[in-house]
Design a protein around this motif. Structure first.
Motif, short mmCIF file in Angstrom:
data_model
loop_
_atom_site.label_atom_id
_atom_site.label_comp_id
_atom_site.label_asym_id
_atom_site.label_seq_id
_atom_site.Cartn_x
_atom_site.Cartn_y
_atom_site.Cartn_z
N LEU A 48 0.83 -1.20 0.00
CA LEU A 48 0.00 0.00 0.00
C LEU A 48 0.87 1.26 0.00
N LEU A 49 1.95 1.24 0.75
CA LEU A 49 2.86 2.38 0.77
C LEU A 49 3.47 2.63 -0.60
N ARG A 50 3.80 1.56 -1.33
CA ARG A 50 4.34 1.72 -2.69
C ARG A 50 3.31 2.39 -3.59
N VAL A 51 2.05 1.99 -3.46
CA VAL A 51 0.98 2.60 -4.26
C VAL A 51 0.79 4.06 -3.85
N LEU A 52 0.85 4.33 -2.56
CA LEU A 52 0.70 5.71 -2.09
C LEU A 52 1.83 6.61 -2.59
N ARG A 109 -5.23 2.48 -21.66
CA ARG A 109 -5.32 1.14 -22.27
C ARG A 109 -4.82 0.08 -21.29
N TRP A 110 -3.76 0.38 -20.56
CA TRP A 110 -3.21 -0.54 -19.57
C TRP A 110 -4.23 -0.79 -18.46
N VAL A 111 -4.85 0.27 -17.96
CA VAL A 111 -5.87 0.14 -16.92
C VAL A 111 -7.04 -0.68 -17.44
N GLN A 112 -7.45 -0.45 -18.67
CA GLN A 112 -8.56 -1.20 -19.27
C GLN A 112 -8.23 -2.69 -19.37
N MET A 113 -7.00 -3.00 -19.77
CA MET A 113 -6.60 -4.42 -19.86
C MET A 113 -6.62 -5.09 -18.49
N ASP A 114 -6.10 -4.38 -17.47
CA ASP A 114 -6.11 -4.96 -16.12
C ASP A 114 -7.53 -5.10 -15.58
N TYR A 115 -8.41 -4.18 -15.98
CA TYR A 115 -9.81 -4.27 -15.59
C TYR A 115 -10.46 -5.50 -16.24
N GLN A 116 -10.21 -5.68 -17.53
CA GLN A 116 -10.80 -6.82 -18.25
C GLN A 116 -10.26 -8.14 -17.73
N ASP A 117 -8.97 -8.16 -17.38
CA ASP A 117 -8.36 -9.39 -16.88
C ASP A 117 -8.65 -9.63 -15.40
N GLN A 118 -9.28 -8.67 -14.75
CA GLN A 118 -9.64 -8.74 -13.33
C GLN A 118 -8.44 -9.05 -12.44
N LEU A 119 -7.33 -8.35 -12.72
CA LEU A 119 -6.13 -8.54 -11.91
C LEU A 119 -6.32 -7.97 -10.51
N VAL A 120 -5.75 -8.66 -9.55
CA VAL A 120 -5.83 -8.24 -8.15
C VAL A 120 -4.42 -7.87 -7.71
N ALA A 121 -4.28 -6.71 -7.05
CA ALA A 121 -2.97 -6.25 -6.60
C ALA A 121 -2.61 -6.87 -5.25
N ALA A 123 -4.60 -7.55 -1.06
CA ALA A 123 -5.77 -7.41 -0.18
C ALA A 123 -7.07 -7.35 -0.98
N ASP A 124 -7.14 -8.12 -2.02
CA ASP A 124 -8.31 -8.20 -2.91
C ASP A 124 -8.69 -6.86 -3.55
N LEU A 125 -7.72 -5.93 -3.64
CA LEU A 125 -7.95 -4.67 -4.34
C LEU A 125 -7.67 -4.89 -5.83
N PRO A 126 -8.56 -4.43 -6.69
CA PRO A 126 -8.30 -4.58 -8.12
C PRO A 126 -7.12 -3.70 -8.56
N ALA A 127 -6.25 -4.25 -9.37
CA ALA A 127 -5.05 -3.53 -9.82
C ALA A 127 -5.41 -2.28 -10.61
N TRP A 128 -6.46 -2.35 -11.42
CA TRP A 128 -6.82 -1.20 -12.26
C TRP A 128 -7.16 0.03 -11.42
N LEU A 129 -7.74 -0.20 -10.26
CA LEU A 129 -8.12 0.91 -9.39
C LEU A 129 -6.88 1.64 -8.86
#
Length: 167
Positions: A48-52, A109-121, A123-129
């Motif tokens: 989470l700190l890396r994302v922040l 486009r990258w966010v859209q691909m991760d959304y379509q692939d339903q990648l999880v980063a 703690a069950d948080l979607p990567a696209w978010l």
């Protein structure tokens, strides 16, 4: 109406930046205390700190672009004529806007691909978010530098008109 919308965007950016920085300090301090005093830590705090850090950097870049305060090498501005300086500002601003637009497009486009692939980063948080800040911030920076360029172009035209009026 445009001024109130801009003021709202500025307030949101500033508030988000302050919240992100405070969150990072509190989470990192808490994690250090947990590790040093209790020999434990929360697994999700480090990613989470890396994302922040990413979000803080991107929001910080949008805030810097607000008033054209990005880091730059400015050797010639004091040596060249104001008219040429304004022309260079227009060219550099348009180039910056173009590059940021390309990054925003491919980031989306990258966010859209991760959304379509339903990648999880984590703690069950979607990567696209978590990645959404990249296209949003670069799109905002692109818009700001486009507006800066238009402003500098108007200044250049007015500068030319003043010279013609003197002749």
């Amino acid at each position: 109406m445009l001024k109130s919308a801009l003021r709202l965007i500025h307030t949101l950016e500033d508030s988000l930046l302050i919240s992100l920085l405070m969150s990072m300090v509190l989470l990192a301090s808490g994690q250090i205390m947990l590790r040093n005093f209790f020999d434990m830590g929360l697994v999700w705090i480090d990613p989470l700190l890396r994302v922040l850090v990413l979000w803080t950097g991107m929001i910080g870049a949008t805030v810097a672009s607000r008033d054209n305060k990005h880091i730059r090498i400015d050797l010639l501005s004091r040596l060249i004529h104001k008219r040429l300086h304004l022309l260079l500002q227009v060219v550099v601003g348009l180039f910056t806007s173009s590059v940021c637009s390309i990054i925003a497009w491919h980031g989306a486009r990258w966010v859209q691909m991760d959304y379509q692939d339903q990648l999880v980063a984590f703690a069950d948080l979607p990567a696209w978010l978590l990645e959404l800040i990249i296209p949003l911030a670069f799109a905002l920076i692109a818009l700001r530098y486009l507006f800066h360029s238009l402003h500098w172009l108007v200044m250049l035209i007015r500068f030319e008109d003043q010279d013609l009026a003197r002749d």
